[in-house]
Design a protein around this motif. Sequence first.
Motif, PDB file in Angstrom:
ATOM      1  N   SER A  65      -2.090  11.788  -9.559  1.00 50.16           N
ATOM      2  CA  SER A  65      -2.264  10.815  -8.377  1.00 50.16           C
ATOM      3  C   SER A  65      -3.607  11.216  -7.242  1.00 50.16           C
ATOM      4  N   THR A  66      -4.457  10.079  -7.568  1.00 51.81           N
ATOM      5  CA  THR A  66      -5.455  10.186  -6.322  1.00 51.81           C
ATOM      6  C   THR A  66      -6.162  10.243  -5.821  1.00 51.81           C
ATOM      7  N   GLY A  67      -5.425   8.721  -5.170  1.00 52.41           N
ATOM      8  CA  GLY A  67      -5.555   8.349  -3.859  1.00 52.41           C
ATOM      9  C   GLY A  67      -4.403   7.337  -2.637  1.00 52.41           C
ATOM     10  N   ASN A  68      -4.573   6.965  -2.022  1.00 48.17           N
ATOM     11  CA  ASN A  68      -3.572   6.818  -0.883  1.00 48.17           C
ATOM     12  C   ASN A  68      -3.796   5.382  -0.810  1.00 48.17           C
ATOM     13  N   VAL A  69      -2.306   4.720  -0.820  1.00 48.88           N
ATOM     14  CA  VAL A  69      -2.309   3.475  -0.564  1.00 48.88           C
ATOM     15  C   VAL A  69      -2.785   2.774   0.638  1.00 48.88           C
ATOM     16  N   ALA A  70      -3.685   1.565   0.333  1.00 48.19           N
ATOM     17  CA  ALA A  70      -4.663   1.136   1.103  1.00 48.19           C
ATOM     18  C   ALA A  70      -3.844  -0.236   1.826  1.00 48.19           C
ATOM     19  N   PRO A  71      -3.363  -0.600   3.401  1.00 50.11           N
ATOM     20  CA  PRO A  71      -2.746  -2.022   4.060  1.00 50.11           C
ATOM     21  C   PRO A  71      -3.262  -3.018   3.905  1.00 50.11           C
ATOM     22  N   VAL A  72      -2.752  -4.072   3.692  1.00 50.20           N
ATOM     23  CA  VAL A  72      -3.677  -5.432   3.746  1.00 50.20           C
ATOM     24  C   VAL A  72      -3.082  -5.176   4.792  1.00 50.20           C
ATOM     25  N   GLY A  73      -4.372  -6.498   5.134  1.00 49.10           N
ATOM     26  CA  GLY A  73      -4.693  -7.015   6.655  1.00 49.10           C
ATOM     27  C   GLY A  73      -4.871  -5.920   7.214  1.00 49.10           C
ATOM     28  N   GLY A 315      15.891   4.462   7.329  1.00 52.04           N
ATOM     29  CA  GLY A 315      15.617   5.861   8.180  1.00 52.04           C
ATOM     30  C   GLY A 315      17.111   6.456   8.739  1.00 52.04           C
ATOM     31  N   THR A 316      17.240   7.518   9.693  1.00 50.63           N
ATOM     32  CA  THR A 316      17.697   7.785  10.202  1.00 50.63           C
ATOM     33  C   THR A 316      18.697   7.377  11.089  1.00 50.63           C
ATOM     34  N   GLY A 317      20.214   6.969  10.499  1.00 52.36           N
ATOM     35  CA  GLY A 317      21.475   6.219  11.571  1.00 52.36           C
ATOM     36  C   GLY A 317      21.392   4.381  10.865  1.00 52.36           C
ATOM     37  N   GLY A 318      20.171   4.317   9.417  1.00 57.80           N
ATOM     38  CA  GLY A 318      20.833   3.390   8.938  1.00 57.80           C
ATOM     39  C   GLY A 318      19.438   2.451   9.322  1.00 57.80           C
ATOM     40  N   ALA A 319      18.646   2.732  10.171  1.00 59.22           N
ATOM     41  CA  ALA A 319      17.892   2.214  10.466  1.00 59.22           C
ATOM     42  C   ALA A 319      17.013   2.107   9.103  1.00 59.22           C
ATOM     43  N   GLY A 320      15.401   0.818   8.837  1.00 60.32           N
ATOM     44  CA  GLY A 320      15.011   0.782   8.202  1.00 60.32           C
ATOM     45  C   GLY A 320      14.274  -0.579   8.415  1.00 60.32           C
ATOM     46  N   GLY A 321      13.188  -1.579   6.802  1.00 62.93           N
ATOM     47  CA  GLY A 321      12.738  -2.428   7.080  1.00 62.93           C
ATOM     48  C   GLY A 321      11.296  -2.720   5.929  1.00 62.93           C
ATOM     49  N   GLU A 322      10.370  -3.322   6.365  1.00 63.65           N
ATOM     50  CA  GLU A 322       9.414  -3.811   5.603  1.00 63.65           C
ATOM     51  C   GLU A 322       8.112  -2.998   6.368  1.00 63.65           C
ATOM     52  N   LEU A 323       7.329  -2.505   5.859  1.00 65.49           N
ATOM     53  CA  LEU A 323       5.680  -2.173   6.569  1.00 65.49           C
ATOM     54  C   LEU A 323       4.972  -3.377   5.789  1.00 65.49           C
ATOM     55  N   PRO A 324       3.332  -3.104   6.232  1.00 68.85           N
ATOM     56  CA  PRO A 324       2.414  -4.270   5.087  1.00 68.85           C
ATOM     57  C   PRO A 324       2.792  -3.280   4.009  1.00 68.85           C
ATOM     58  N   ASP A 325       2.152  -4.757   2.955  1.00 65.70           N
ATOM     59  CA  ASP A 325       2.253  -4.744   1.407  1.00 65.70           C
ATOM     60  C   ASP A 325       0.469  -3.536   1.708  1.00 65.70           C
ATOM     61  N   GLY A 326       0.805  -2.402   0.532  1.00 66.13           N
ATOM     62  CA  GLY A 326      -0.349  -1.829  -0.273  1.00 66.13           C
ATOM     63  C   GLY A 326      -0.906  -1.926  -0.840  1.00 66.13           C
ATOM     64  N   THR A 327      -2.783  -1.497  -1.457  1.00 65.22           N
ATOM     65  CA  THR A 327      -3.323  -1.872  -2.636  1.00 65.22           C
ATOM     66  C   THR A 327      -3.727  -0.815  -3.130  1.00 65.22           C
ATOM     67  N   PHE A 328      -4.196  -0.126  -4.368  1.00 66.83           N
ATOM     68  CA  PHE A 328      -4.374   0.385  -5.105  1.00 66.83           C
ATOM     69  C   PHE A 328      -4.846   0.303  -6.123  1.00 66.83           C
ATOM     70  N   GLY A 329      -7.152   0.276  -6.425  1.00 65.11           N
ATOM     71  CA  GLY A 329      -7.642  -0.265  -7.111  1.00 65.11           C
ATOM     72  C   GLY A 329      -8.431   1.383  -8.408  1.00 65.11           C
ATOM     73  N   THR A 330      -8.940   0.667  -9.243  1.00 67.06           N
ATOM     74  CA  THR A 330      -9.226   1.839  -9.948  1.00 67.06           C
ATOM     75  C   THR A 330     -10.101   1.446 -11.142  1.00 67.06           C
ATOM     76  N   ALA A 331     -11.238   1.836 -11.974  1.00 66.63           N
ATOM     77  CA  ALA A 331     -12.749   1.093 -12.112  1.00 66.63           C
ATOM     78  C   ALA A 331     -12.233   1.228 -13.638  1.00 66.63           C
ATOM     79  N   GLN A 332     -12.795   0.652 -14.507  1.00 66.95           N
ATOM     80  CA  GLN A 332     -13.062   0.570 -16.337  1.00 66.95           C
ATOM     81  C   GLN A 332     -13.986   0.115 -16.559  1.00 66.95           C
ATOM     82  N   ASP A 333     -14.842   0.926 -17.495  1.00 64.31           N
ATOM     83  CA  ASP A 333     -15.890   0.149 -18.039  1.00 64.31           C
ATOM     84  C   ASP A 333     -15.609  -0.836 -19.142  1.00 64.31           C
ATOM     85  N   VAL A 334     -16.401  -2.236 -19.479  1.00 66.25           N
ATOM     86  CA  VAL A 334     -16.137  -2.817 -20.774  1.00 66.25           C
ATOM     87  C   VAL A 334     -17.620  -3.584 -20.641  1.00 66.25           C
ATOM     88  N   THR A 335     -17.122  -3.150 -22.114  1.00 69.30           N
ATOM     89  CA  THR A 335     -18.668  -3.461 -23.209  1.00 69.30           C
ATOM     90  C   THR A 335     -18.231  -4.481 -23.694  1.00 69.30           C
TER      91      THR A 335
END
Length: 344
Positions: A65-73, A315-335
């Motif tokens: 694993s090489t990177g952290n999720v980046a929040p959208v927005g 979480g504790t006490g049955g709490a929960g929900g959604e957090l903002p989507d995240g992205t993570f990208g990598t690049a590769q060379d194409v000839t």
Amino acid sequence: MRSHHGAAAIGLLATACLLISSPAYATRGPGGSDGGVKTSGTRSGHTLESRITYSGSAGGTNGTSTGNVAPVGNWNPPACWYEPVSAKDFQNHVESQYGEVVNDPGQPNYAKAATGQFRGIYKDGKYKNYNLDKADEGNWWVAIQDPNRLDDPDAFTCSRLPFWVQNGDTPAVQNAVTPKVLAELAYNRILLPDIEVTLAPQDVTKVNLPTWAWLDKAKFKEVSVTASLNAAGVTIQATTTAKPVALKLRPGTADAETYPASGECTLNADDSIGEPYARGKASQTPPCGIKYLRSSGNGTYSLKATVTWKISWTGTGGAGGELPDGTFGTAQDVTVQEVQAVNR
């Protein structure tokens, strides 16, 4: 001109940061036999650190694993927060730091004065003897900064001096540790696997030839991190989970077409993305892929593959929900070579 009282207040806030906000440390990157991220807060010597601990899975099936999720927005997890410290630990910390500063001949007089003022608030000023006689009734809540975001101005927004909270009361301050705040802190510690899209043709493709792209189910899965706090009578936790839901392809040149036209390939029913190329499909349009319209010449195009992750928490006490989507990208060379027709 800055007033005497304004300067004094700033000095006390600076002293509070110096004495109290020794930040929690976080080990980023793979750790442990499970390839997970393990971070912890401890109290060593006279340094008061976060008591939040982190554990969980981060990385793909190969444990990289090489990177952290980046929040959208515009949203970001907290760069600072408040958490509880027992009266005795708070006293020990402030007294030890006060002794070190005032007995150090290298410290300037203004630093010693500010340190003394800060100590005075809790020893024999607004509070008496650090509220040790009320130790069974509550805790001190102190500001903690995320050490990985000390260059972020938001890390300095938790500027309230340590304050007393009765047991059972909710601190009336933003970013006081709750299951949701723990979930947000865990969000910032999720480490994601490299994403290398499988292409056909694999290394060298041709102008005007559809290139198939896909990600197998086994190559990327949901990942999660759990943040826990068990200190000063407070026991809460939250688990934040990231699930891949879509792949965005950016060819690295305007002289290309993507499949679909948006370049966003969604998750299949079996949690894979795209479809592997097989013999006999050369004349078909790939459900996920690229067609380059111009040769890359003596170089390559940088294909960027970005995965969108849907983030949820419990979480504790049955709490929960959604957090903002995240992205993570990598690049590769194409000839891309200038050949109009090939047999596949």
